[in-house]
Design a protein around this motif. Structure first.
Motif, mmCIF file in Angstrom:
data_model
loop_
_atom_site.group_PDB
_atom_site.id
_atom_site.type_symbol
_atom_site.label_atom_id
_atom_site.label_comp_id
_atom_site.label_asym_id
_atom_site.label_seq_id
_atom_site.Cartn_x
_atom_site.Cartn_y
_atom_site.Cartn_z
ATOM 1 N N TYR A 1 4.928 6.045 -11.803
ATOM 2 C CA TYR A 1 4.894 6.883 -10.608
ATOM 3 C C TYR A 1 4.230 8.225 -10.882
ATOM 4 O O TYR A 1 4.333 8.777 -11.986
ATOM 5 N N ARG A 2 3.565 8.730 -9.873
ATOM 6 C CA ARG A 2 2.958 10.057 -9.945
ATOM 7 C C ARG A 2 4.055 11.117 -9.985
ATOM 8 O O ARG A 2 5.193 10.866 -9.578
ATOM 9 N N ASP A 3 3.728 12.282 -10.457
ATOM 10 C CA ASP A 3 4.695 13.382 -10.547
ATOM 11 C C ASP A 3 5.323 13.650 -9.181
ATOM 12 O O ASP A 3 4.624 13.782 -8.174
ATOM 13 N N GLY A 4 6.649 13.715 -9.173
ATOM 14 C CA GLY A 4 7.372 14.011 -7.946
ATOM 15 C C GLY A 4 7.480 12.858 -6.972
ATOM 16 O O GLY A 4 7.983 13.040 -5.855
ATOM 17 N N GLN A 5 7.060 11.636 -7.384
ATOM 18 C CA GLN A 5 7.049 10.497 -6.470
ATOM 19 C C GLN A 5 8.037 9.398 -6.848
ATOM 20 O O GLN A 5 7.976 8.292 -6.309
ATOM 21 N N LEU A 6 8.963 9.685 -7.753
ATOM 22 C CA LEU A 6 9.943 8.665 -8.139
ATOM 23 C C LEU A 6 10.774 8.227 -6.927
ATOM 24 O O LEU A 6 11.159 9.069 -6.100
ATOM 25 N N PRO A 7 11.048 6.945 -6.799
ATOM 26 C CA PRO A 7 11.853 6.484 -5.647
ATOM 27 C C PRO A 7 13.285 6.993 -5.714
ATOM 28 O O PRO A 7 13.888 7.053 -6.787
ATOM 29 N N ASP A 8 13.837 7.375 -4.557
ATOM 30 C CA ASP A 8 15.210 7.856 -4.498
ATOM 31 C C ASP A 8 16.143 6.712 -4.074
ATOM 32 O O ASP A 8 15.727 5.564 -3.939
ATOM 33 N N GLU A 9 17.407 7.019 -3.867
ATOM 34 C CA GLU A 9 18.387 5.993 -3.521
ATOM 35 C C GLU A 9 18.054 5.324 -2.188
ATOM 36 O O GLU A 9 18.251 4.115 -2.030
ATOM 37 N N ALA A 10 17.552 6.099 -1.245
ATOM 38 C CA ALA A 10 17.195 5.522 0.047
ATOM 39 C C ALA A 10 16.056 4.520 -0.099
ATOM 40 O O ALA A 10 16.061 3.453 0.537
ATOM 41 N N GLU A 11 15.093 4.864 -0.937
ATOM 42 C CA GLU A 11 13.981 3.947 -1.173
ATOM 43 C C GLU A 11 14.445 2.698 -1.907
ATOM 44 O O GLU A 11 13.989 1.577 -1.623
ATOM 45 N N MET A 12 15.377 2.867 -2.833
ATOM 46 C CA MET A 12 15.934 1.711 -3.529
ATOM 47 C C MET A 12 16.619 0.775 -2.538
ATOM 48 O O MET A 12 16.431 -0.457 -2.587
ATOM 49 N N ALA A 13 17.400 1.329 -1.642
ATOM 50 C CA ALA A 13 18.092 0.514 -0.642
ATOM 51 C C ALA A 13 17.099 -0.195 0.274
ATOM 52 O O ALA A 13 17.293 -1.362 0.643
ATOM 53 N N ASP B 1 0.807 -1.215 0.000
ATOM 54 C CA ASP B 1 0.000 0.000 0.000
ATOM 55 C C ASP B 1 0.841 1.266 0.000
ATOM 56 O O ASP B 1 0.512 2.247 -0.679
ATOM 57 N N ASP B 2 1.961 1.264 0.766
ATOM 58 C CA ASP B 2 2.755 2.486 0.848
ATOM 59 C C ASP B 2 3.418 2.813 -0.483
ATOM 60 O O ASP B 2 3.570 3.981 -0.849
ATOM 61 N N ILE B 3 3.794 1.781 -1.234
ATOM 62 C CA ILE B 3 4.387 2.008 -2.550
ATOM 63 C C ILE B 3 3.301 2.351 -3.559
ATOM 64 O O ILE B 3 3.462 3.267 -4.384
ATOM 65 N N ALA B 4 2.172 1.648 -3.495
ATOM 66 C CA ALA B 4 1.069 1.908 -4.420
ATOM 67 C C ALA B 4 0.589 3.352 -4.335
ATOM 68 O O ALA B 4 0.156 3.931 -5.340
ATOM 69 N N ALA B 5 0.684 3.945 -3.145
ATOM 70 C CA ALA B 5 0.220 5.326 -2.968
ATOM 71 C C ALA B 5 1.039 6.319 -3.778
ATOM 72 O O ALA B 5 0.571 7.433 -4.059
ATOM 73 N N THR B 6 2.248 5.958 -4.179
ATOM 74 C CA THR B 6 3.101 6.846 -4.967
ATOM 75 C C THR B 6 2.982 6.581 -6.474
ATOM 76 O O THR B 6 3.575 7.306 -7.267
#
Length: 270
Positions: free
Chosen positions: A108-120, A32-37
């Motif tokens: 992904y929605r505008d401005g919601q692309l995963p960053d390096e921290a999210e990738m890790a 759910d937390d990822i789907a929200a983005t």
């Protein structure tokens, strides 16, 4: 191993043969937390390798072990290197954390692309447990049998202009140009398909094997890996709702059975 919402990250069915079937793109769940983005298109999980656990049930009945994930490749692609390096330099492909579909629709929605921290974070939660299970089970099978075959099961739409022109051959065997398995395995499997006569095939063509095939296939150490990229039109409907086609699948299943047996024989004789 479970993710934050308690759904197991993977399932492992143990078997009796020196054979592990890995289906890293089978999952369809998105937390759910990822789907929200993400955009609504992500919820369709269009690029899933649909129904392969069902199609390979014949191999599981033979005694194959089977490793499958719960979560979609849109969460993280288990068949990519942990650093996200392109396995096909110079060619278009999707990454460790895909940002668009095979048809280039944004995930992904505008401005919601995963960053390096999210990738890790996703590597720790989803990627590492699957690969730990894969590595440990291959080691256990090798210790028990002396040699082991890793069969990487994949499927894809027969037409994906982003990656290849025209229609893809039905059975695409990859052994990293022969580096991941006993010599001539991909070619021998393609010959089986050719004798069958109903499908097109190629060895080490557009799909030579992804990260898992290349990383774990160590024939000198008794671990042989082959990837089969199968066109979905051979066993299912390629458009939503991506239904399993019993009639088509019934034609493919005996051929898959023969292919797996052929690969096992060649590995055992290596």
């Amino acid at each position: 191993m479970t993710a934050s919402n308690t759904l197991p990250v993977f399932s492992l069915h143990e078997g009796s043969l020196p054979l592990l079937i890995s289906i890293p793109h089978l999952g369809t769940r998105i937390p759910d937390d990822i789907a929200a983005t993400m955009t609504p298109v992500a919820q369709r999980t269009d690029d899933c390798d649909w129904h392969l656990d069902r199609l390979y049930a014949c191999a599981r009945r033979l005694g194959a072990a089977m490793l499958t994930p719960s979560y979609a490749r849109y969460v993280i692609d288990l068949n990519r290197p942990p650093d996200g390096a392109n396995l096909y330099p110079g060619q278009d492909t999707t990454g460790l954390l895909p940002v668009d579909t095979f048809d280039k629709e944004p995930l992904y929605r505008d401005g919601q692309l995963p960053d390096e921290a999210e990738m890790a974070r996703r590597r720790d939660i989803y990627w590492k447990p699957y690969h730990q299970a894969l590595s440990e089970h291959l080691a256990a099978l090798k210790a028990k049998h002396g040699k082991v075959l890793l069969w990487e099961a994949h499927s894809i739409r027969s037409h994906v202009p982003r990656f290849f022109e025209g229609r893809l051959p039905d059975f695409n065997f990859g052994t990293a140009n022969g580096a991941s398995a006993v010599a001539g395995l991909a070619e021998a499997l393609a010959a089986v398909v050719e004798r069958h006569g109903a499908y097109t095939t190629i060895a080490n063509g557009r799909f030579k094997g992804g990260y898992i095939t290349r990383q774990y296939g160590q024939p000198a150490e008794g671990v042989h890996a082959v990837q089969l990229e199968l066109t979905q039109i051979t066993y299912m409907e390629e458009q939503m709702p991506y239904a399993y086609d019993e009639t088509r699948a019934a034609q493919v299943e005996p051929l898959l059975d023969e292919l797996v047996k052929t690969a096992l024989e060649r590995v055992r004789a290596a």
